[in-house]
Structures are given as structure tokens and as C-alpha cells.
Design an enzyme around this catalytic site. Structure first.
Site, PDB file in Angstrom:
ATOM      1  N   GLU A  34     -43.006  13.447  10.020  1.00  0.00           N
ATOM      2  CA  GLU A  34     -42.102  12.372  10.596  1.00  0.00           C
ATOM      3  C   GLU A  34     -40.850  12.404   9.861  1.00  0.00           C
ATOM      4  OE1 GLU A  34     -44.571   8.922  13.096  1.00  0.00           O
ATOM      5  OE2 GLU A  34     -43.362   8.374  11.554  1.00  0.00           O
ATOM      6  N   GLY A  50     -46.220  11.911  19.995  1.00  0.00           N
ATOM      7  CA  GLY A  50     -45.950  12.364  21.488  1.00  0.00           C
ATOM      8  C   GLY A  50     -46.413  13.760  21.860  1.00  0.00           C
ATOM      9  N   SER A  57     -48.192   5.665  21.736  1.00  0.00           N
ATOM     10  CA  SER A  57     -48.186   5.967  20.330  1.00  0.00           C
ATOM     11  C   SER A  57     -49.102   5.424  19.518  1.00  0.00           C
ATOM     12  CB  SER A  57     -47.008   6.005  19.601  1.00  0.00           C
ATOM     13  OG  SER A  57     -46.833   6.443  18.337  1.00  0.00           O
ATOM     14  N   SER A  58     -50.165   6.391  18.930  1.00  0.00           N
ATOM     15  CA  SER A  58     -51.138   5.825  17.643  1.00  0.00           C
ATOM     16  C   SER A  58     -50.302   5.261  16.612  1.00  0.00           C
ATOM     17  CB  SER A  58     -52.305   6.816  17.654  1.00  0.00           C
ATOM     18  OG  SER A  58     -52.476   7.639  18.679  1.00  0.00           O
ATOM     19  N   ASN A  89     -43.105   8.086  22.129  1.00  0.00           N
ATOM     20  CA  ASN A  89     -44.336   8.067  22.919  1.00  0.00           C
ATOM     21  C   ASN A  89     -44.608   6.579  23.539  1.00  0.00           C
ATOM     22  OD1 ASN A  89     -46.956   8.422  23.897  1.00  0.00           O
ATOM     23  ND2 ASN A  89     -47.717   9.315  22.078  1.00  0.00           N
TER      24      ASN A  89
HETATM   25  N1  LIG Z   1     -52.800  18.134  27.888  1.00  0.00           N
HETATM   26  C1  LIG Z   1     -51.891  16.937  28.042  1.00  0.00           C
HETATM   27  N2  LIG Z   1     -51.807  17.164  29.565  1.00  0.00           N
HETATM   28  C2  LIG Z   1     -50.802  16.186  30.173  1.00  0.00           C
HETATM   29  N3  LIG Z   1     -50.308  15.504  29.497  1.00  0.00           N
HETATM   30  C3  LIG Z   1     -50.261  15.120  28.158  1.00  0.00           C
HETATM   31  C4  LIG Z   1     -51.244  16.236  27.391  1.00  0.00           C
HETATM   32  N4  LIG Z   1     -51.075  15.884  26.233  1.00  0.00           N
HETATM   33  C5  LIG Z   1     -50.203  14.910  26.028  1.00  0.00           C
HETATM   34  N5  LIG Z   1     -49.708  14.493  27.385  1.00  0.00           N
HETATM   35  C6  LIG Z   1     -48.836  13.466  27.697  1.00  0.00           C
HETATM   36  O1  LIG Z   1     -48.087  13.165  26.560  1.00  0.00           O
HETATM   37  C7  LIG Z   1     -48.176  11.725  26.186  1.00  0.00           C
HETATM   38  C8  LIG Z   1     -48.236  11.703  24.673  1.00  0.00           C
HETATM   39  O2  LIG Z   1     -49.587  12.233  24.312  1.00  0.00           O
HETATM   40  P1  LIG Z   1     -50.407  11.677  22.821  1.00  0.00           P
HETATM   41  O3  LIG Z   1     -50.390  10.227  23.149  1.00  0.00           O
HETATM   42  O4  LIG Z   1     -51.749  12.230  22.960  1.00  0.00           O
HETATM   43  O5  LIG Z   1     -49.434  11.924  21.820  1.00  0.00           O
HETATM   44  P2  LIG Z   1     -49.802  11.883  20.321  1.00  0.00           P
HETATM   45  O6  LIG Z   1     -49.595  13.191  19.601  1.00  0.00           O
HETATM   46  O7  LIG Z   1     -51.029  11.015  20.338  1.00  0.00           O
HETATM   47  O8  LIG Z   1     -48.612  10.749  19.762  1.00  0.00           O
HETATM   48  P3  LIG Z   1     -48.621   9.879  18.623  1.00  0.00           P
HETATM   49  O9  LIG Z   1     -48.764  10.597  17.331  1.00  0.00           O
HETATM   50  O10 LIG Z   1     -47.380   8.926  19.040  1.00  0.00           O
HETATM   51  O11 LIG Z   1     -49.837   9.010  18.731  1.00  0.00           O
HETATM   52  C9  LIG Z   1     -49.665  11.408  26.787  1.00  0.00           C
HETATM   53  O12 LIG Z   1     -49.356   9.908  26.910  1.00  0.00           O
HETATM   54  C10 LIG Z   1     -49.346  12.272  27.966  1.00  0.00           C
HETATM   55  O13 LIG Z   1     -48.613  11.486  29.013  1.00  0.00           O
HETATM   56 MG   LIG Z   2     -51.812   9.374  19.475  1.00  0.00          MG
END
Ligand SMILES: Nc1ncnc2c1ncn2[C@@H]1O[C@H](COP(=O)(O)OP(=O)(O)OP(=O)(O)O)[C@@H](O)[C@H]1O
Ligand SMILES: [Mg+2]
Length: 1055
Positions: A394, A116, A168-169, A165
Site C-alpha cells: 500500500e 481492489g 475492501s477486506s 474498493n
Molecule cells: N474475477 C473478477 N471478475 C469480476 N469482477 C471482479 C473480479 N475480481 C474482482 N472483481 C471486482 O473487483 C472488486 C474488488 O475485488 P476484491 O474485493 O476481491 O478486491 P481485493 O483485492 O480483495 O481488495 P481489498 O484488498 O480491498 O480487499 C469486486 O467487488 C468485484 O466487483
Molecule cells: Mg479483499
């Protein structure tokens, strides 16, 4: 945003340091966690989510859309030096790209952070940046589209809603973007890591299965659902409902389904593949609904075959074999095969294992297909930029096998970072010829070894336990760990721990002291998850699947090979090993993503926060969670190893810059380098820093760069520069002002000229109009002049008015000045003849009036007398006109000249007038001089003292004079007796004066006669004679022969 202010100059980080915190942590005065977090917070409060540590970017998830990802922003960052603009993910993407192009080498961008934190978003932003800003051709556009479109597909199959999230990936992803020598993005390749397959069959409360299942059920067409035997109700499926949150407000499955289908087309999935893919997805849903009942011995029985039949149909496998596989284990003895029935739990385990296996393999197949689609078959050499979107550390309340793998992965990446950074630092020092100074930091190699060392590491022990025949369990695995790791400083279990620590550990736990902190793992499930077993009969079955995807996936696994396949952790370790090797060969760029809060709340602007202070007491007691959660940030700063990174980065020299850049910025600080340094830049910098008083220990001169040890040295320089900039600015300002004023003056001058020209033009136009008017008027005038004699008409009326006016005006100035001036009078134009005459008369009358009024009484009396004279003589007597100007005197003989006796004799009569005369005797006409004195009543002719004759006015019968210019007067007297003297003949020089006076005094105006030729005279009563008059050459008076008095008068010349 600062970016909105446009480009800053070089070293934007230094210029902006006081306004919005420090843009580069390397330049912090003190490298404490408190300072780091405070700086992050300061910037975050202004929506500045990016901060550098050197070339690493720390990104804090804003949880709201910021206006910093537009095309305009991309353009701003394109091709700009890293430190020139405020920190941005585009700056990093752009610099990696340009370094790759100029140095023709490979790069990777490691994006890490906890779930997230924004890793996937960051990787998408970078991909978009390359898609938009790299040069392109139509052909390349399709490759780009495929790369961009691989995201929605992979996210549908590999992402899920978790507590942390909503997207979440659940797999690690490494994507290579391949560029040709021109910088075109020409191909891509994806590597996937450790998909969280357990999610397919189980989800925690508040979490969902992979998106694709919900998308299919919600968005698939009715036909498709019928073909797949699905109902449009996610609640119907066991695998979708365990988390009890199938429907989430932030996710629109229907729309996402459309995007996925569209993306599948872009990446060229044909109909068969697409159909088979959906059949696999559907088969998993059906499989989840396969339900087992116990028989009398507690063995699993499959009573309802509907779901099973759908699975067999969708996967194209024999239904009976499938049923057998799900309820029996086939044990192969020497010659025969024995079927051993499963308990219900076992059957469920096998069912779930099958579901996980099918889904997991399909995911890998999907990645491979996408890779085929993005593959660039051209063999020319390419450079790549890799994007690693991988799970961060994690730490849950209960941590299991997955967390162990993930955290191990992070240890490996930290190790990679240390190696690469130190290597890079060392190489830079070497390249610059600067002596390497050992860096004090924690090297996590010891933990990596603890996990992965051959025969001794945790992974080896786990594998051993998995492969060991006999009754190996999770707990025996723990015991083996305790045996082998007993005194490792980073390993502890309940049994090994001291009293204090033991309290925090369960018996089935082991704790690793990772570089980022402690994590306690529960060993339950480690062996199973690591084995990931699929029984052979099931494996054989799916190998024969009519679904091409499934067949492809499983036929690759050699079912005849009796050797056990590699365990999950070993596969993972190997793939990580490969990844590490691959990354080691590339240049690294880092993005560390931080979550700002746990509740996915956007940060509040300063204004909103001030509004919050007016919230109710209740509200303030229950503050909105979210925004910048300091505790959470501190936790992540620690787990992402940011402090470690910062320390490594700052270990030797905090700041280094190319000589040219350093000199370019700071040269105004030294007279020798300002405004130009003509020599080598390095020499210039040396002169400059000497001038600034840098101590030898504070800096080092490399081959191409200057290295500055402490930020404070740089700040002092920067502050001096700021001050100097102001001075320079004032100078420039002055110059500029002068220049501007000059410009202004020039402008004004030009304007004046313009106005002048315009004015002249206007004047000329006016003049022209005037002339045109004049021509018209003159023409009219001439025409009127020609017609001036005609009757008044439109042609001449104006002219006539003009003529009148002008005549009268001229006349006014040329009037005769005296009554006597009869000549001065302007000749009038024809139209004014009559008027002129009237005016003339009026004028003369006026003059006369004036004249008359101005005459004094004496003169008036004189004139009145002259009037009388005129009445008597005008036009009658020749000498009259010349007499007119001669003034009449009161008398011609004063009283003193009259004899006193005479005076006494006429004492009683008032003398009115006296004049000398010549008296002609009546007989003989002898002239005798006498005085003639007129009194009130009579005229007295006096000789000396005697009054010779007194003629009373009563006796005055008449007076006669000739018409000629002689002075002879005959006074006729009444002769009543002969003794009385007869008519009196006298000659008087003042004839007119005398006669006028006489006529007035005697009131005898009518008695005067002007006679022509001859005047009869009575000499005595009854005796007459005459006086004859004639004109001659010479005046004479004599007695003519006829006895008459002859008077010859000269002719008076008349004018
Ligand atoms: N630069 C940004 N601007 C606006 N919102 C963002 C930004 N980065 C992330 N978010 C918000 O945060 C949410 C989570 O981001 P993201 O899916 O990239 O997380 P992640 O680090 O890939 O998490 P995970 O490890 O679970 O995959 C996004 O769906 C978005 O709503
Ligand atoms: Mg991700």
C-alpha cells in the site's frame, strides 16, 4: 473466451501464443516490463484476464462479470494438466488439489495484490471450485456450507467501503481447507491478521465503517432496533457518518443483512451468541455517540447519560463504573488509588480505544467461533490447502503505522516467495541431477532485516520507544531510527537524505526502499497505534461484562499481570513469523491480482473501443477513465514483484517438461521417434533434440525432464511442429477423405439396396394389385360369360361390350377377300347375329361395288352379254351353268376365213359375228358344215363362196332350244310363201355365245324359247316336223323313225 473453444491439446500456451498474446510470461522472448505489460494488455483487451508465469497466475480485475466461472467451466478444468488449457484460476486450484491428493502433502495459495485488485473474489472462486468439484457426502456438505458461509459474516465484520474498493477486506485472512485422503473437504480453519480497528472510530472522506453497522441499522427488524436502542437512521451515528457516504449505490445493506443472518444460522450461532453479537455492534454505535462536555477546568464531563446507559446495558457493565472509566484515569499509588480526570481529547481517546478494543476483540472471537463451527474433530491425518488473502503493498499520499505493517508483511511474503521458489528450483535441479546455476535477482532479506532484526530493526526500536519510561514521542522514535539506521542503504529520512531527496521528505517522515519501491511513512501516531492501550480500569470493567462475548474476549487478557502486553507490531511480527513458518512447510501456488484501473470501470471490448472513436470531440478530450490503465498496471507489476518473479523463474531454464510429455508432442519431428519410440522416453528425447540440432548449451537432460534454456529454442521446435502438423494433417486428411468416401460409397450402396428393395416391394404390391384386379375382372368375365345369354344387365353388360368389340376386331381381320368367297364369315355371337348379317351384306356390296368399278369396258361388255345370256337360259337349259365361265369371243371365224365372195356380197352389211355351225337339212336332216355370219340386219348361212340362206332379222319369228345339254338351235323363220325355206336347224358348239349375240344384234331376247321334249319345226310353209330331245348315254343326232330329228344329249353333271 478461448476456453469456449473447448479443450486445446497439450501445451495450449504454445499453440495460442500468437492469437491472444502469450499465455505464459516465461515464454516471452524478452523479459522487459514493456513486453510484460504489452502482453497483459493484449490479453486483457480480449477479456483474457489470466496469464501464467510458470505456475503463478497473474489476474487482472475485469470489473465486470465474465462467463468463465460456470459449472461447465469447472468441469472443463477438472483433472486436466496445467498447461493443456488456457490460464484460469480453476487450473491452479485443480492442480494444487490433485498434487495434494497424489503427493499427500500440504499446499497454500497466496493471493496478493493491492486493494481492489480482486484477491477476495479470487479466494471465493477457489473455494467455490472446491465446494463444487470435490467429491462430497451429506455430512461434508454442511462443512462446505459453513466454509462458504463464513465469508459473508467475515466480510460484514471485516470489510468496508474504501476509496479503492467498495468491499475492501480490512484484515488479512488465511484459511486452511482440510481434505481427507479421499479428497473430501472435511474442515476449515481461519487465521486473521491485523484488523484495521481505527476504522471503527474514524473513516476518511468517501469511506465507510465496517459493513455490519450499516446492515444492522438498515436491515435489522424494528423489534431488534428497539431492543438495542437504535434508530433506523445511519446519519444519527457519529461513527457512521464521518466519511459522508453512508449510503452507497453498489451496496445493498438490507439484503446483505439477510445474508449475514442466514449465514450465522448455517455456521450454527445460537440465539444468545447472535443476540450478544448484535449487542456489541450496537454498543459501539452508542459509544460513538457518547459526548463529552468540558467543565470549568477543561476536564471531560458526561452530561447526557442516555447513550452511556445503552452502552452499559448492551455490554452488561455498571454504568457508573463505565462513566468513571471514560472520564478518569485510575492511578494506583502504593496504598491508595487516585483518580485523575481526563481532558476532553483524552476522554475521546479512551472512548475510541474502548470501541476499537471491543470491536477488534469481537472480530477475533467471531473468527474463533467460525473455526469451532468448521472444525473437524476427526483425528485422522488430513492434508490442507491454505488460502492467503492478504493485503498487497500500500502506498498512499500519507502512509502511517498500518501501511508500515502491511508493507512489512509484503516484504516477508516476498522473502518467503524467494526462498520457496529458489528452494523449489534448486530442489528440482537437484532432483533432476542438473548443476545449480546461481540466479541473478534482488533478495529483499536486507529489508526484512531492517524492519524486524532483534534489537536493531525498526520494530525493536519502535517497541523500545513505546516501553521507554519518560517522554517518548513519535519524533523521538524517528530520532532513534536515524541514530540506528543512519547509513542503511534502504532507509532515509529528511535529515539523512541528500539535498535532492530531502526535498521529497517532511521532517516527520522516514522512507523505506522496499523491494517493490520506495514508501514514505509519517511517524505521527506510530507509538499510540503500536501501544493500543486500554486503561486498566476499563479493562477490568469489560472483564466483568454480562455480555458473554465481551467477557470471553477480555478475560483472556490477564488483567492482573502488570507486565505490559505485547505491542501491536510485535504481535503482528510474531503472527507473521508463525505464518511464514507454516507456509514454508507447504507447497506454494501464487495468484497476483492487478487492478486494471482506479475507477472500477470494466474493460471495453474491441468493438466498443471502435465505437468510442466516433464519440464527440468533447468526449474524446475527456476519455472514460478505466479499462487498462498502463501506468497503474506498471506500478502494480513493480510492487507485486512480477518482474522479479519472472526473472527467478526464467533464470536457469525457461522451459522444462517431463520426457514423456515432450516426446509425445514433438515426436513427429524426427523419423526415429515417429510414430512410436520403443525405448526409454529420455533416449527418445535425446534422439529427437539431436535430430532438431539443439546445441549442447541450449538444453540439459535431467532425470525425468528436459530443460530448455531459451524460449526461442522451444519456439523454433514448436514452429517446426506446427508445420509438421500441417503435413501430417494433410496425410490424415487424405486418409480420412478416403475413409469417408468409402463410407459414403457403402452408404450409397446400402441406400441403393434399400431403394431396390423398396422398389421391388412396390412392384410386387403393384403386381399383386394387378392380379387381384385381374382375378376380379376374370371372375366378372366368367360370370358375364355364364350370363351372356341373359338380357343385358349389370352382370353381363361389360362382357357383351367386350364380346362385340372382340368379334368386330376379329371380323375386321378375317373378312372375305373376294365376292366369290361365300364361306369366309366369322360366326357371330348370339347378340350380334343380326348385326353380323347386315355387316356381311354391306361387305359383299362393298366388294361388288369395288369389283364392278374395277371391271374394264371390254369385260363389262362381255358381262353385260353374260347377263343377257343368264336372263335367257339360267335355270332353263342343262348345259348353261358350265358355260358361264367360258368367255365370249368377238367372233369364231375371222374375216380372213370367210370367202372373199361372200364378203363382197355382204359388203354393205357390217359383220358382227361369225361362227361355224352344222346345218341339218330340212329333209333328211343331213348335217352340213356351214359358216353362220351375223350382220347388222340378217344372219347369213354360208357354204364356201355361197350364201345358202339369208335370214333377215325381221323374218325371225323365234328361236328354240332344248333344255338339255345339246347344241341344237331351231331358228323359226316367217314363211310367207312356200318357196321360202322353212325353219333352220343348226348345231353350234358356242350355242350360248351365238344366241346371246344374235338376240342382241337382232334385238330378239324375248324370241328365244327353251323347250322340253320337242320343238316343232316348219319345214316349208305348211309342212311341219319336229326335233325331239332326249337324254342318253351318248350324244347323237339322227332321223328318227317318226321322221323327227332325234337329238340325244348326254346328261351334264350338275354340282
Ligand atoms: N474475477 C473478477 N471478475 C469480476 N469482477 C471482479 C473480479 N475480481 C474482482 N472483481 C471486482 O473487483 C472488486 C474488488 O475485488 P476484491 O474485493 O476481491 O478486491 P481485493 O483485492 O480483495 O481488495 P481489498 O484488498 O480491498 O480487499 C469486486 O467487488 C468485484 O466487483
Ligand atoms: Mg479483499
Amino acid at each position: 473466451m478461448l476456453i469456449a473453444q473447448g479443450r486445446l491439446d497439450m501445451e495450449g500456451a504454445l499453440t495460442a501464443r500468437d492469437r491472444v498474446g502469450i499465455q505464459d510470461f516465461v515464454l516471452l522472448d524478452e523479459t522487459t516490463e514493456v513486453a510484460v505489460i504489452s502482453n497483459l494488455k493484449k490479453r486483457f483487451s480480449k477479456d483474457l484476464i489470466y496469464t501464467y508465469i510458470g505456475t503463478l497466475i497473474v489476474s487482472v480485475n475485469p470489473y465486470k462479470d465474465l462467463d468463465i466461472y460456470s459449472k461447465k467451466q469447472m468441469d472443463v478444468y477438472m483433472g486436466v494438466n496445467f498447461f493443456e488449457l488456457p490460464p484460469h484460476i480453476y487450473a491452479l486450484a485443480d492442480n494444487a488439489y490433485h498434487t495434494m491428493l497424489t503427493e499427500f502433502n500440504n499446499h497454500f495459495i497466496l493471493i496478493s495484490g493491492e486493494s481492489g485488485a480482486g484477491k477476495t473474489e479470487a479466494s471465493k472462486k477457489i473455494l467455490q471450485y472446491y465446494a463444487v468439484s470435490c467429491p462430497s457426502t451429506t455430512l461434508m456438505n454442511t462443512v462446505r456450507d459453513k466454509m462458504l458461509m463464513s465469508n459473508p459474516v467475515l466480510e460484514a465484520f471485516g470489510n468496508a467501503k474504501t476509496l479503492k474498493n467498495d468491499n475492501s477486506s480490512r484484515f488479512g485472512k488465511y484459511m486452511d481447507i482440510q481434505f481427507d485422503s479421499q479428497g473430501d473437504a472435511v474442515g476449515g480453519h481461519i487465521l486473521n491478521y491485523l484488523l484495521e480497528k481505527s476504522r471503527v472510530v474514524h473513516q476518511n472522506h468517501g469511506e465507510r465503517n465496517f459493513h455490519v453497522f450499516y446492515q444492522l441499522v438498515e436491515g435489522g427488524s424494528d423489534d431488534l432496533l428497539t431492543q438495542l436502542g437504535l434508530e433506523r437512521d445511519v446519519q444519527h451515528y457519529y461513527y457512521l457518518t464521518q466519511g459522508e457516504c453512508a449510503i452507497v449505490s453498489s451496496i445493498n445493506d438490507k439484503n446483505d443483512w439477510k445474508s449475514v443472518k442466514n449465514a450465522l444460522q448455517v455456521i450454527e450461532f445460537d440465539e444468545t451468541n447472535t443476540s450478544h453479537l448484535f449487542r456489541v455492534v450496537a454498543s459501539v454505535l452508542h459509544l460513538g455517540n457518547v459526548h463529552f462536555d468540558p467543565d470549568s477546568k477543561g476536564h471531560a464531563l458526561l452530561k447526557n447519560n442516555t447513550e452511556l446507559n445503552w452502552v452499559s446495558d448492551l455490554l452488561g457493565v455498571d454504568a457508573n463504573s463505565l462513566k468513571e472509566g471514560l472520564t478518569f484515569r485510575k492511578i494506583e499509588a502504593k496504598t491508595e488509588q487516585v483518580l485523575s480526570p481526563f481532558t476532553i481529547d483524552h476522554a475521546i481517546y479512551v472512548r475510541d480505544a474502548l470501541a476499537k478494543a471491543i470491536y477488534g476483540q469481537t472480530f477475533t472471537w467471531l473468527v474463533n467461533r467460525i473455526n469451532e463451527s468448521m472444525e473437524n474433530k476427526d483425528s485422522s491425518r488430513k492434508t490442507v490447502i491454505g488460502l492467503l488473502d492478504i493485503y498487497g503493498f500500500e502506498v498512499f499520499y500519507v502512509n502511517s503505522f498500518e501501511q508500515f505493517c502491511i508493507n512489512y508483511c509484503n516484504e516477508k511474503l516476498q522473502q518467503l516467495f524467494i526462498q520457496l521458489t529458489l528452494k523449489a528450483e534448486q530442489e528440482e535441479y537437484e532432483a533432476e541431477g542438473i548443476e545449480w546455476e546461481p540466479v541473478q535477482f534482488f533478495n529483499n532479506k536486507i529489508i526484512c532485516d531492517l524492519v524486524e532484526e532483534k534489537h536493531r530493526g525498526i520494530i525493536s526500536i519502535l517497541d523500545e520507544e513505546c516501553l521507554r519510561p519518560g517522554d517518548a514521542t513519535d519524533l523521538t522514535f524517528l530520532e532513534r531510527l536515524e541514530e540506528k539506521m543512519g547509513n542503511h542503504p534502504h532507509f532515509v529520512t529528511h535529515r539523512l537524505a541528500d539535498k535532492m531527496t530531502r526535498k521529497t521528505l517532511e521532517r516527520g517522515d522516514f522512507r523505506l526502499l522496499h523491494y517493490a519501491g520506495e514508501v514514505t511513512y509519517c511517524v505521527v501516531g506510530f507509538l499510540d497505534k503500536n501501544n493500543d492501550l486500554l486503561y486498566r480500569n476499563i479493562k477490568n470493567l469489560v472483564c466483568q461484562s454480562k455480555n458473554t462475548i465481551v467477557r470471553e474476549c477480555f478475560s483472556a487478557v490477564d488483567t492482573t499481570n502488570k507486565r505490559r502486553p505485547e505491542t501491536v507490531v510485535t504481535q503482528f511480527k510474531n503472527s507473521l513469523q508463525k505464518l511464514t513458518e507454516m507456509l514454508m512447510a507447504k507447497e506454494a501456488w501464487y495468484i497476483r491480482c492487478l487492478k486494471s484501473n482506479e475507477s472500477k470501470q470494466p474493460g471495453m471490448s474491441a468493438q466498443k473501443r471502435s465505437m468510442q472513436s466516433t464519440r464527440s470531440f468533447y468526449d474524446r478530450c475527456h476519455p472514460i477513465t478505466g479499462q487498462f490503465d498502463e501506468a497503474l498496471i506498471r506500478h502494480q507489476v513493480k510492487y507485486l514483484g512480477l518482474m522479479e518473479h519472472l526473472r527467478v523463474r526464467r533464470a536457469g531454464f525457461a522451459y522444462r517438461r517431463k520426457y514423456e510429455d515432450f516426446l509425445k508432442r514433438y515426436k513427429p519431428l524426427c523419423p526415429a521417434t515417429w510414430p512410436h519410440w520403443r525405448g526409454m522416453p529420455a533416449d527418445g528425447v535425446e534422439v529427437l533434440v539431436q535430430h532438431l540440432g539443439y546445441l549442447p548449451d541450449e538444453y540439459k537432460m535431467g532425470r525425468t525432464k528436459i530443460f530448455i534454456r531459451h524460449p526461442r529454442t522451444l519456439y523454433a521446435t514448436e514452429d517446426a511442429y506446427e508445420k509438421c502438423k500441417h503435413d501430417l494433417a494433410s496425410k490424415l486428411q487424405a486418409k480420412y477423405k478416403g475413409y469417408k468416401v468409402k463410407g459414403e460409397f457403402k452408404k450409397q450402396k446400402e441406400a441403393a439396396t434399400k431403394i431396390e428393395t423398396c422398389w421391388r416391394g412396390a412392384q410386387a404390391r403393384k403386381e399383386r394389385e394387378k392380379r387381384a384386379w385381374a382375378v376380379k375382372v376374370i371372375k366378372k368375365f366368367i360370370k358375364a360369360y355364364i350370363n351372356r345369354g341373359e338380357a343385358k344387365s349389370t352382370d353381363n353388360s361389360e362382357y357383351l361390350v367386350f364380346v362385340r368389340q372382340s368379334y368386330l376386331n376379329r371380323l375386321k381381320n378375317n373378312l372375305p377377300k373376294t365376292v366369290l368367297d361365300k364361306t369366309t364369315w366369322l360366326t357371330p355371337p348370339a347378340v350380334l347375329t343380326e348385326a353380323s348379317e347386315i355387316l356381311r351384306k354391306l361387305h359383299y356390296r362393298l366388294m361388288v361395288r369395288k369389283y364392278v368399278r374395277g371391271i374394264p369396258p371390254q369385260k363389262k361388255a362381255q358381262l353385260q352379254m353374260k347377263v343377257v345370256t343368264s336372263a335367257i337360259f339360267k335355270g332353263k337349259k342343262e348345259s348353261y351353268p358350265p358355260s358361264i365361265p367360258q368367255p365370249f369371243l368377238d367372233t369364231r371365224i375371222s374375216e380372213q376365213e370367210i370367202n372373199i365372195r361372200v364378203l363382197s356380197m355382204i359388203r354393205n352389211e357390217q359383220i358382227k359375228y361369225s361362227v361355224p355351225v352344222i346345218k341339218y337339212d330340212r329333209n333328211g336332216f343331213k348335217p352340213r358344215p356351214r359358216q353362220l355370219i351375223l350382220t347388222k340386219t340378217a344372219a347369213h348361212l354360208v357354204e364356201e363362196a355361197k350364201i345358202k340362206q339369208r335370214v333377215s332379222y325381221n323374218s325371225l319369228k323365234g328361236i328354240s332350244v332344248s333344255n338339255l345339254s345339246d347344241g341344237i338351235i331351231v331358228i323359226h323363220i316367217t314363211c310367207e310363201n312356200p318357196k321360202q325355206k322353212g325353219d333352220l336347224i343348226i348345231q353350234c358348239d358356242h350355242l350360248y355365245e351365238f344366241l346371246t349375240k344374235l338376240s342382241i344384234i337382232a334385238n330378239k331376247q324375248d324370241a328365244i324359247n327353251v323347250v322340253q321334249g320337242s320343238i316343232k319345226i316348219e319345214i316349208q310353209s305348211g309342212k311341219e316336223s319336229a326335233v325331239d330331245f332326249t337324254a342318253g348315254q351318248e350324244a347323237m343326232v339322227y332321223k328318227a323313225k317318226n321322221g323327227h330329228l332325234m337329238v340325244v344329249a348326254t346328261r351334264t353333271r350338275t354340282r
